[in-house]
Design an enzyme around this catalytic site. Structure first.
Site, PDB file in Angstrom:
ATOM      1  N   PRO A  13       6.619  -0.798 -11.000  1.00 35.35           N
ATOM      2  CA  PRO A  13       7.488  -1.124  -9.876  1.00 35.35           C
ATOM      3  C   PRO A  13       6.928  -2.179  -8.937  1.00 35.35           C
ATOM      4  O   PRO A  13       5.725  -2.211  -8.664  1.00 35.35           O
ATOM      5  CB  PRO A  13       7.650   0.219  -9.142  1.00 35.35           C
ATOM      6  CG  PRO A  13       6.521   1.059  -9.614  1.00 35.35           C
ATOM      7  CD  PRO A  13       6.231   0.622 -11.016  1.00 35.35           C
ATOM      8  N   ASN A  14       7.836  -3.007  -8.481  1.00 37.03           N
ATOM      9  CA  ASN A  14       7.587  -4.046  -7.473  1.00 37.03           C
ATOM     10  C   ASN A  14       6.806  -5.252  -7.987  1.00 37.03           C
ATOM     11  O   ASN A  14       6.615  -6.222  -7.249  1.00 37.03           O
ATOM     12  CB  ASN A  14       6.899  -3.454  -6.217  1.00 37.03           C
ATOM     13  CG  ASN A  14       7.761  -2.392  -5.560  1.00 37.03           C
ATOM     14  OD1 ASN A  14       8.937  -2.656  -5.270  1.00 37.03           O
ATOM     15  ND2 ASN A  14       7.229  -1.208  -5.355  1.00 37.03           N
ATOM     16  N   ARG A  21       5.376 -11.100  -2.628  1.00 38.76           N
ATOM     17  CA  ARG A  21       4.990  -9.833  -2.006  1.00 38.76           C
ATOM     18  C   ARG A  21       3.510  -9.872  -1.611  1.00 38.76           C
ATOM     19  O   ARG A  21       2.638 -10.029  -2.465  1.00 38.76           O
ATOM     20  CB  ARG A  21       5.214  -8.709  -3.012  1.00 38.76           C
ATOM     21  CG  ARG A  21       4.658  -7.362  -2.627  1.00 38.76           C
ATOM     22  CD  ARG A  21       4.609  -6.467  -3.867  1.00 38.76           C
ATOM     23  NE  ARG A  21       4.142  -5.147  -3.581  1.00 38.76           N
ATOM     24  CZ  ARG A  21       3.614  -4.325  -4.494  1.00 38.76           C
ATOM     25  NH1 ARG A  21       3.504  -4.720  -5.755  1.00 38.76           N
ATOM     26  NH2 ARG A  21       3.207  -3.141  -4.173  1.00 38.76           N
ATOM     27  N   TYR A  26      -1.961  -9.867  -3.353  1.00 39.10           N
ATOM     28  CA  TYR A  26      -1.631 -10.009  -4.777  1.00 39.10           C
ATOM     29  C   TYR A  26      -1.629 -11.453  -5.278  1.00 39.10           C
ATOM     30  O   TYR A  26      -1.415 -11.687  -6.472  1.00 39.10           O
ATOM     31  CB  TYR A  26      -0.260  -9.362  -5.055  1.00 39.10           C
ATOM     32  CG  TYR A  26      -0.231  -7.881  -4.751  1.00 39.10           C
ATOM     33  CD1 TYR A  26      -1.021  -6.991  -5.473  1.00 39.10           C
ATOM     34  CD2 TYR A  26       0.578  -7.368  -3.723  1.00 39.10           C
ATOM     35  CE1 TYR A  26      -1.016  -5.637  -5.184  1.00 39.10           C
ATOM     36  CE2 TYR A  26       0.590  -6.009  -3.433  1.00 39.10           C
ATOM     37  CZ  TYR A  26      -0.208  -5.147  -4.172  1.00 39.10           C
ATOM     38  OH  TYR A  26      -0.206  -3.810  -3.891  1.00 39.10           O
ATOM     39  N   ASN A  82      -0.125  -2.289 -15.952  1.00 36.24           N
ATOM     40  CA  ASN A  82      -0.241  -2.188 -14.495  1.00 36.24           C
ATOM     41  C   ASN A  82       0.897  -1.292 -14.018  1.00 36.24           C
ATOM     42  O   ASN A  82       2.029  -1.748 -13.901  1.00 36.24           O
ATOM     43  CB  ASN A  82      -0.160  -3.560 -13.832  1.00 36.24           C
ATOM     44  CG  ASN A  82      -0.376  -3.465 -12.320  1.00 36.24           C
ATOM     45  OD1 ASN A  82      -0.324  -2.375 -11.752  1.00 36.24           O
ATOM     46  ND2 ASN A  82      -0.615  -4.598 -11.683  1.00 36.24           N
ATOM     47  N   ALA A  85       2.602   1.413  -8.161  1.00 35.11           N
ATOM     48  CA  ALA A  85       2.397   2.630  -7.362  1.00 35.11           C
ATOM     49  C   ALA A  85       2.502   3.904  -8.198  1.00 35.11           C
ATOM     50  O   ALA A  85       1.991   4.959  -7.783  1.00 35.11           O
ATOM     51  CB  ALA A  85       3.395   2.666  -6.210  1.00 35.11           C
ATOM     52  N   GLU A 106      -5.870  -0.266 -18.194  1.00 34.28           N
ATOM     53  CA  GLU A 106      -5.181  -0.209 -16.900  1.00 34.28           C
ATOM     54  C   GLU A 106      -5.651  -1.397 -16.051  1.00 34.28           C
ATOM     55  O   GLU A 106      -6.857  -1.623 -15.929  1.00 34.28           O
ATOM     56  CB  GLU A 106      -5.547   1.114 -16.223  1.00 34.28           C
ATOM     57  CG  GLU A 106      -4.978   1.292 -14.825  1.00 34.28           C
ATOM     58  CD  GLU A 106      -5.520   2.558 -14.153  1.00 34.28           C
ATOM     59  OE1 GLU A 106      -6.219   3.358 -14.828  1.00 34.28           O
ATOM     60  OE2 GLU A 106      -5.258   2.729 -12.956  1.00 34.28           O
ATOM     61  N   HIS A 108      -5.199  -3.500 -12.311  1.00 36.94           N
ATOM     62  CA  HIS A 108      -4.678  -3.667 -10.954  1.00 36.94           C
ATOM     63  C   HIS A 108      -5.143  -5.015 -10.423  1.00 36.94           C
ATOM     64  O   HIS A 108      -6.336  -5.336 -10.506  1.00 36.94           O
ATOM     65  CB  HIS A 108      -5.150  -2.543 -10.032  1.00 36.94           C
ATOM     66  CG  HIS A 108      -4.669  -1.208 -10.501  1.00 36.94           C
ATOM     67  ND1 HIS A 108      -3.366  -0.810 -10.378  1.00 36.94           N
ATOM     68  CD2 HIS A 108      -5.306  -0.217 -11.170  1.00 36.94           C
ATOM     69  CE1 HIS A 108      -3.213   0.374 -10.921  1.00 36.94           C
ATOM     70  NE2 HIS A 108      -4.386   0.752 -11.427  1.00 36.94           N
ATOM     71  N   ILE A 109      -4.196  -5.750  -9.898  1.00 36.04           N
ATOM     72  CA  ILE A 109      -4.496  -7.088  -9.374  1.00 36.04           C
ATOM     73  C   ILE A 109      -5.433  -6.981  -8.173  1.00 36.04           C
ATOM     74  O   ILE A 109      -6.408  -7.723  -8.060  1.00 36.04           O
ATOM     75  CB  ILE A 109      -3.171  -7.790  -8.995  1.00 36.04           C
ATOM     76  CG1 ILE A 109      -2.320  -8.002 -10.251  1.00 36.04           C
ATOM     77  CG2 ILE A 109      -3.445  -9.112  -8.269  1.00 36.04           C
ATOM     78  CD1 ILE A 109      -0.868  -8.375  -9.961  1.00 36.04           C
ATOM     79  N   ARG A 115      -8.775  -0.346  -0.636  1.00 33.34           N
ATOM     80  CA  ARG A 115      -7.536  -0.227   0.119  1.00 33.34           C
ATOM     81  C   ARG A 115      -7.334   1.227   0.603  1.00 33.34           C
ATOM     82  O   ARG A 115      -8.284   1.990   0.671  1.00 33.34           O
ATOM     83  CB  ARG A 115      -6.381  -0.739  -0.746  1.00 33.34           C
ATOM     84  CG  ARG A 115      -6.581  -2.214  -1.146  1.00 33.34           C
ATOM     85  CD  ARG A 115      -5.445  -2.733  -1.990  1.00 33.34           C
ATOM     86  NE  ARG A 115      -4.184  -2.710  -1.240  1.00 33.34           N
ATOM     87  CZ  ARG A 115      -2.985  -2.858  -1.814  1.00 33.34           C
ATOM     88  NH1 ARG A 115      -2.896  -3.038  -3.127  1.00 33.34           N
ATOM     89  NH2 ARG A 115      -1.893  -2.826  -1.084  1.00 33.34           N
TER      90      ARG A 115
HETATM   91  C1  DQA Z   1      -1.279  -2.510  -7.876  1.00 35.17           C
HETATM   92  C2  DQA Z   1      -1.951  -1.566  -6.885  1.00 35.17           C
HETATM   93  C3  DQA Z   1      -1.021  -0.411  -6.523  1.00 35.17           C
HETATM   94  O1  DQA Z   1      -1.658   0.446  -5.577  1.00 35.17           O
HETATM   95  C4  DQA Z   1       0.255  -0.949  -5.903  1.00 35.17           C
HETATM   96  O2  DQA Z   1       1.135   0.123  -5.634  1.00 35.17           O
HETATM   97  C5  DQA Z   1       0.900  -1.989  -6.732  1.00 35.17           C
HETATM   98  C6  DQA Z   1       0.067  -3.004  -7.373  1.00 35.17           C
HETATM   99  C7  DQA Z   1      -2.150  -3.763  -8.160  1.00 35.17           C
HETATM  100  O3  DQA Z   1      -1.862  -4.454  -9.139  1.00 35.17           O
HETATM  101  O4  DQA Z   1      -3.079  -4.065  -7.402  1.00 35.17           O
HETATM  102  O5  DQA Z   1       2.127  -2.058  -6.823  1.00 35.17           O
HETATM  103  O6  DQA Z   1      -1.098  -1.834  -9.110  1.00 35.17           O
END
Ligand code: DQA
Length: 153
Positions: A13-14, A21, A26, A82, A85, A106, A108-109, A115
């Site tokens: 998501p997102n 964003r 990011y 990825n 959330a 896995e 994460h950017i 965080r």
């Molecule tokens: C994320 C980190 C997550 O906590 C966040 O909700 C994201 C992006 C990252 O790529 O850093 O949507 O997965």
């Protein structure tokens, strides 16, 4: 014709908002540019790329099942994932990966450990082959490379 092996890159998501964003967190690379970066890396390694993004947990689960079946059929080396959330909330994604035995890296950017505390726990990490956090979109390229190395061992 020799069948080409596939690497999946799945985004949760997102991540369709990449580029606009929170660029301070990011970066400014959009999802379509990220797809191109992944395609270049896959091509360099002689792999076909399946690159997808969804805001829906159930669809991500369906794609994990699909990728897992293709790994079992010898058609894929696994998935770079990825989960956005859903990383921090989804037992269902954990169970999908565990249940299909899909090899997952896995990614994460951002560095989730620098965080908010709610980003420190991942339901995915215990069943991932490896994790890459905080290296920006470059993490995807490194993850494709790592999956490829693991599959050639
Ligand atoms: C994320 C980190 C997550 O906590 C966040 O909700 C994201 C992006 C990252 O790529 O850093 O949507 O997965």
């Amino acid at each position: 014709m020799i069948p080409v092996t596939v690497v999946y890159v799945l985004n949760g998501p997102n991540l369709n908002l990449l580029g606009t964003r929170r660029p301070e967190v990011y970066g400014t690379t959009t999802l379509s540019i990220l797809e191109e970066l992944c395609r270049e890396e896959a091509t360099r390694l002689g792999l076909d790329l399946v690159f997808r993004q969804s805001n829906h947990e159930g669809l991500l689960i369906d794609w994990i099942h699909e990728a897992g079946a293709r790994v079992k059929a010898g058609e894929s080396i696994g998935a770079v994932f990825n989960p956005g959330a859903y990383t921090h909330t989804s037992i269902a994604l954990h169970d999908a990966i565990e249940g299909t035995e899909l090899p997952v890296i896995e990614v994460h950017i951002s560095n989730v450990h620098r965080r908010e505390a709610f980003r420190h726990h991942s339901y995915i990490s215990p069943i991932a082959r490896g994790t890459i956090v905080g290296l920006g979109v470059d993490g995807y390229r490194l993850a494709i490379d790592a999956l490829h190395r693991m599959s050639s061992r």
